[in-house]
Design a protein around this motif. Structure first.
Motif, PDB file in Angstrom:
ATOM      1  N   HIS A  34      30.188  44.037  38.281  1.00 24.68           N
ATOM      2  CA  HIS A  34      30.584  43.267  39.473  1.00 24.68           C
ATOM      3  C   HIS A  34      31.441  42.063  39.079  1.00 24.68           C
ATOM      4  N   HIS A  35      32.510  41.846  39.845  1.00 27.25           N
ATOM      5  CA  HIS A  35      33.361  40.671  39.646  1.00 27.25           C
ATOM      6  C   HIS A  35      33.521  39.862  40.933  1.00 27.25           C
ATOM      7  N   ASP A  36      33.291  40.509  42.049  1.00 30.57           N
ATOM      8  CA  ASP A  36      33.388  39.847  43.349  1.00 30.57           C
ATOM      9  C   ASP A  36      31.975  39.596  43.863  1.00 30.57           C
ATOM     10  N   GLY A  47      29.150  37.077  45.885  1.00 32.77           N
ATOM     11  CA  GLY A  47      28.913  36.020  46.861  1.00 32.77           C
ATOM     12  C   GLY A  47      27.518  35.436  46.721  1.00 32.77           C
ATOM     13  N   LEU A  60      34.680  34.025  36.346  1.00 32.70           N
ATOM     14  CA  LEU A  60      34.890  34.552  37.696  1.00 32.70           C
ATOM     15  C   LEU A  60      35.114  33.422  38.688  1.00 32.70           C
ATOM     16  N   GLU A  61      35.930  33.705  39.691  1.00 39.46           N
ATOM     17  CA  GLU A  61      36.249  32.700  40.706  1.00 39.46           C
ATOM     18  C   GLU A  61      35.317  32.844  41.903  1.00 39.46           C
ATOM     19  N   GLN A  63      34.648  32.678  45.708  1.00 45.84           N
ATOM     20  CA  GLN A  63      35.381  32.724  46.970  1.00 45.84           C
ATOM     21  C   GLN A  63      34.572  31.938  48.021  1.00 45.84           C
ATOM     22  N   TRP A 102      32.710  33.600  50.788  1.00 46.53           N
ATOM     23  CA  TRP A 102      31.569  34.448  50.413  1.00 46.53           C
ATOM     24  C   TRP A 102      30.314  33.613  50.108  1.00 46.53           C
ATOM     25  N   HIS A 143      37.872  43.057  52.595  1.00 39.00           N
ATOM     26  CA  HIS A 143      37.809  42.100  51.481  1.00 39.00           C
ATOM     27  C   HIS A 143      36.407  41.493  51.441  1.00 39.00           C
ATOM     28  N   PRO A 201      32.594  40.958  49.087  1.00 36.33           N
ATOM     29  CA  PRO A 201      32.020  40.951  47.735  1.00 36.33           C
ATOM     30  C   PRO A 201      31.341  42.282  47.453  1.00 36.33           C
ATOM     31  N   THR A 202      31.227  42.611  46.187  1.00 35.02           N
ATOM     32  CA  THR A 202      30.503  43.837  45.817  1.00 35.02           C
ATOM     33  C   THR A 202      29.039  43.533  45.504  1.00 35.02           C
TER      34      THR A 202
END
Length: 349
Positions: A185-187, A189, A220-221, A223, A226, A251, A253-254
């Motif tokens: 996972h990279h996205d 929240g 990682l950034e 958001q 999120w 768009h 988060p995963t």
């Protein structure tokens, strides 16, 4: 003997203002800064404001052999009834006190707002020590410690000169993020709540800090859209998660790191109702390891917090402080562990 006049002169206010603050007189407002300065002067000068306080001091100095065997519990009285997290802590406290022939007495946060009423309550009930769950004013912590020992069971008191029983909240979510990153996972929240009176200050909350630090360390950034501040309400978690999905379904988060199981379960419902697959589309990870997490759909991955043990250790600590076996404000941090279930059980490629 220290008088109201001495306090008034040190703070630079009138004697009547000092009296109103000490007696919690609501007929005229006194700003919070002045109140804080007055109570600071009360502590510094050693002023004993009323007969109940004088009785407490006398009892402490005499070290009477007559014991009441009563420990106070300062918390929202409904917490142990409606929130399984606090219910487990309460059970641990109750069992340990009962095993040592102590009685647990409930004191509401409202009774802390009036200093004179608090001291009357402590004296009249014969309370020998206090366990703190709800956040109370810093000045009151120092004030009460003059009369009886205190033990806090929450991060509210982490930087205070008070005995603490807790777990490392920051490390818990940090570990969750790093696990999710290893899963691909990279996205990612976050769902949680703040720490001030209105629960708005999310960025000061330790579980969010752990999330933030782990994201930084893994490059990682975060958001902002999120990051959902639910103010610790399940309904808000459900509504905010649904809003996030509807706003930009392409768009998302995963994975979502949730600061409590209750927040995670509510958010998962919003995801399922909007045809989001768990964990294929979004993985969820909670904190607390509440029993209901085993029966959510899917079963919730979580951080197991030793809630019952926290309660027992807090009770054991306050007993030893009351009995004079512990003199220093000990800090006891209990371990936690990740529990992997269906809501995060998928590796992304």
């Amino acid at each position: 003997m220290i008088r109201l006049k001495d306090i008034a002169e040190q703070v630079g206010v009138s004697i009547s203002t000092v009296s109103r603050v000490i007696q919690n007189d609501q007929t005229r407002n006194v700003n919070q800064e002045t109140k804080a300065r007055i109570w600071e002067a009360v502590k510094e000068l050693g002023y004993i404001p009323n007969q109940h306080a004088r009785n407490l001091v006398a009892n402490k100095q005499e070290k009477r052999n007559v014991r009441t065997m009563k420990i106070g519990w300062v918390a929202n009285p409904k917490q142990a009834e409606i929130n399984p997290y606090f219910a487990n802590i309460y059970t641990g406290i109750r069992d340990e006190l009962t095993n040592n022939e102590y009685n647990l007495i409930s004191i509401t946060k409202d009774e802390l707002e009036n200093e004179a009423l608090l001291l009357k309550t402590i004296h009249d009930l014969g309370i020998e020590g206090l366990l703190l769950i709800d956040k109370i004013n810093d000045n009151m912590i120092e004030y009460i410690q003059q009369y009886i020992p205190l033990v806090g069971l929450d991060f509210f008191y982490a930087d205070k000169n008070i005995a603490i029983i807790d777990y490392d909240r920051e490390a818990s979510t940090k570990m969750v993020v790093k696990y999710l990153v290893k899963q691909g996972h990279h996205d990612i929240g976050f769902i949680g709540g703040g720490v001030n009176e209105t629960f708005e200050d999310l960025y000061a909350e330790h579980r969010f800090k752990g999330f933030q630090r782990a994201m930084e360390e893994t490059g990682l950034e975060i958001q902002p859209e999120w990051v959902l501040n639910t103010r610790w309400k399940m309904e808000n978690s459900y509504v905010e998660m649904k809003r996030l999905i509807k706003k930009n379904p392409l768009h998302l988060p995963t994975a979502m790191v949730c600061a409590s199981d209750l927040m995670a379960i509510a958010a998962m419902r919003a995801a399922r109702e909007n045809k989001i697959r768990i964990p294929e589309d979004i993985a969820f990870f909670g904190v607390d390891n509440l029993e209901m997490g085993k029966y959510s759909s899917p079963q919730l991955s979580t951080v197991d917090i030793p809630k019952y043990e926290m309660g027992r250790m807090a009770a054991k600590t306050i007993i030893e402080m009351v009995e004079g076996k512990i003199k220093l404000p000990v800090k006891i941090i209990l371990p936690f562990e990740l529990v992997f279930r269906e809501s995060s059980n998928i590796k992304r490629t």
